[in-house]
Write an enzyme that holds these catalytic residues in place. Structure first.
Site, mmCIF file in Angstrom:
data_model
loop_
_atom_site.group_PDB
_atom_site.id
_atom_site.type_symbol
_atom_site.label_atom_id
_atom_site.label_comp_id
_atom_site.label_asym_id
_atom_site.label_seq_id
_atom_site.Cartn_x
_atom_site.Cartn_y
_atom_site.Cartn_z
ATOM 1 N N LYS A 124 0.837 -1.207 0.000
ATOM 2 C CA LYS A 124 0.000 0.000 0.000
ATOM 3 C C LYS A 124 0.874 1.260 0.000
ATOM 4 O O LYS A 124 0.621 2.213 -0.734
ATOM 5 C CB LYS A 124 -0.936 -0.004 1.220
ATOM 6 C CG LYS A 124 -2.060 -1.025 1.091
ATOM 7 C CD LYS A 124 -2.839 -1.222 2.390
ATOM 8 C CE LYS A 124 -3.815 -2.383 2.227
ATOM 9 N NZ LYS A 124 -4.540 -2.714 3.454
ATOM 10 N N GLN A 184 -4.707 -1.663 9.894
ATOM 11 C CA GLN A 184 -4.597 -2.931 9.175
ATOM 12 C C GLN A 184 -5.162 -4.070 10.041
ATOM 13 O O GLN A 184 -4.774 -4.239 11.185
ATOM 14 C CB GLN A 184 -3.112 -3.192 8.841
ATOM 15 C CG GLN A 184 -2.861 -4.437 8.027
ATOM 16 C CD GLN A 184 -3.403 -4.350 6.597
ATOM 17 O OE1 GLN A 184 -3.293 -3.324 5.932
ATOM 18 N NE2 GLN A 184 -4.025 -5.428 6.140
ATOM 19 N N ASP A 196 -10.860 2.934 4.567
ATOM 20 C CA ASP A 196 -11.194 1.524 4.340
ATOM 21 C C ASP A 196 -12.715 1.332 4.258
ATOM 22 O O ASP A 196 -13.200 0.261 3.921
ATOM 23 C CB ASP A 196 -10.654 0.646 5.491
ATOM 24 C CG ASP A 196 -9.399 -0.109 5.079
ATOM 25 O OD1 ASP A 196 -9.098 -0.149 3.865
ATOM 26 O OD2 ASP A 196 -8.728 -0.670 5.972
#
Ligand code: NAD
Length: 301
Positions: free
Chosen positions: A51, A95, A118
Site C-alpha cells: 500500500k 490494518q 477503508d
C-alpha cells in the site's frame, strides 16, 4: 471477454498520478494516508508495504505507524483520536486483523468516518445503506469500477451476490440495488445501481437455480469451483472475488491461487468474466488510493 483488472488498475494509477500532479501544480498539498499496523503478522506487513509503495508511486504521501503486538486497546484508541484530529492526514486505516486482545469493532468505531478510507466504520456502512455520501470499502468499490469501466449496465438487471460478509457481499449488494443518484467521485460511469439484487449464502437452497436467473453473478464465498458452467446463463457477467490456495506441486511455491469460479468452463459461457488472479484483486489498493483522494477533496481541505 476477460475483465482485465490488472490493466484497469494500472490505468487508474496513471489517472491518479496525473490528478495529484495537477493539484501540486496548483500549489496544493498532496493527499496523505496513514496506515496503522499492530504486531508482526507477515501477511499484514506485506500488504502494508504494498500500500505504501503504491501510494508513493502516484504521489500520495503515506506514513506507517507501527505498534508491537502487546499494545493495549487504549493506546490504539489514543492513536486513533490523534489521527482523527491531525489535519495533515486525509485518511487512515488500521490494518486488520488485530491481536486477539483488541476488539476490532471498538477500534473501527473510533475512526472518524470522514477519514475512514477503508470504509469499514459502522457510520460509513450506515451512510452507504441510507444513500448518503460515504466512503465505500475497497473491494466493492473496485467491483463497481470494473463494471463501470467495461460499460456493464446494472439498471434493471438481476445481480446474484454469493456471500454476505461485511467487507464484500453486503456492501456490493447494497450499492448495486441503490438508486444511482450518488456517484463516487472519479467513477467513469454514474449509472451503476438500480439492480434487482439477490444475496445468497451458505444456507441458501438451490443456489444453482438462482444463479441461472442472474445477469451478473458476484461470488465472494472462498470456495473453489462453487460456480460452475451449468449455473451461468449464456452471456452473463461473472465477477469472481474469491481467493483460494490450491496445492500444486508443479508450481514453484507448491500452491496456486484460484477463485470461486470454475474459470475454464465458465469463461466460454460468460459474456464477461474476471480471472483470479488479475481480476478484482488488483483493484483493492487502487480503491484505497481513490478513497484517500475522495477524503482529501470532500472532507479535509
Ligand atoms: P467470508 O469468508 O467472511 O464469508 C464467506 C461468505 O460466503 C459467507 O457469507 C458464506 O455464507 C458464503 N458461503 C460460503 N460457502 C458458500 C456456499 N457453498 N454457498 C453459498 N454461500 C457460501 O467472506 P469474505 O471475507 O467476503 O471473503 C470471501 C472470499 O473473497 C475469500 O476467498 C476471500 O479471500 C476473498 N476476498 C477477496 C478480495 C479481493 O480483493 N479479491 C477481498 C476480500 C475477500
Amino acid at each position: 471477454m476477460i475483465i482485465d483488472g490488472k490493466q484497469i488498475a494500472q490505468t487508474i494509477r496513471g489517472e491518479l498520478r496525473e490528478q495529484i500532479a495537477a493539484l501540486r501544480a496548483e500549489g496544493k498539498r498532496a493527499p496523505k494516508l496513514a496506515v496503522v499496523l499492530v504486531g508482526h503478522n507477515p501477511a499484514s506487513e506485506t500488504y502494508v508495504a504494498n500500500k505504501l509503495k503504491a501510494c508513493a508511486e502516484v504521489g500520495i504521501k503515506a506514513e506507517k505507524i507501527a505498534y508491537d503486538e502487546y499494545t493495549t486497546e487504549q493506546t490504539l484508541l489514543n492513536e486513533i483520536h490523534r489521527l482523527n484530529n491531525d489535519d495533515s492526514i486525509d485518511g487512515f486505516i488500521v490494518q486488520l486483523p488485530l491481536p486477539a486482545h483488541i476488539n476490532e469493532l471498538t477500534i473501527l468505531s473510533a475512526i472518524d468516518y470522514r477519514k475512514d478510507v477503508d470504509g469499514l466504520t459502522p457510520e460509513n456502512v450506515g451512510r452507504t445503506v441510507q444513500g448518503l455520501p460515504s466512503i465505500v470499502s475497497a473491494t466493492p468499490r473496485g467491483i463497481r469500477e470494473l463494471l463501470a469501466r467495461y460499460g456493464i449496465p446494472t439498471e434493471g438487471k438481476h445481480v446474484v451476490v454469493i456471500g454476505r460478509s461485511n467487507i464484500v457481499g453486503k456492501p456490493i449488494a447494497m450499492l448495486l440495488m441503490q438508486r444511482p443518484y450518488l456517484s463516487l467521485p472519479g467513477m467513469s460511469a454514474a449509472s451503476l445501481g438500480d439492480a434487482t439484487v439477490t444475496v445468497c449464502h451458505s444456507k441458501t437452497q438451490d443456489l444453482a437455480s438462482i444463479c441461472r436467473t442472474a445477469d451478473i453473478i458476484i461470488v465472494a464465498a472462498g470456495s473453489p469451483n462453487l460456480v460452475t458452467a451449468s449455473m451461468v446463463k449464456p452471456g452473463a457477467t461473472v465477477i469472481d472475488v474469491g481467493i483460494n490456495r490450491i496445492d500444486d506441486p508443479a508450481s514453484p511455491r507448491g500452491y496456486r491461487l484460484v477463485g470461486d469460479v470454475d474459470f475454464e468452463h465458465v469463461a466460454p459461457v460468460a459474456g464477461f468474466i474476471t480471472p483470479v488472479p488479475g481480476g478484482v484483486g488488483p483493484m483493492t489498493i487502487v480503491s484505497l488510493m481513490q478513497n484517500t483522494i475522495q477524503a482529501y477533496h470532500e472532507y479535509t481541505r
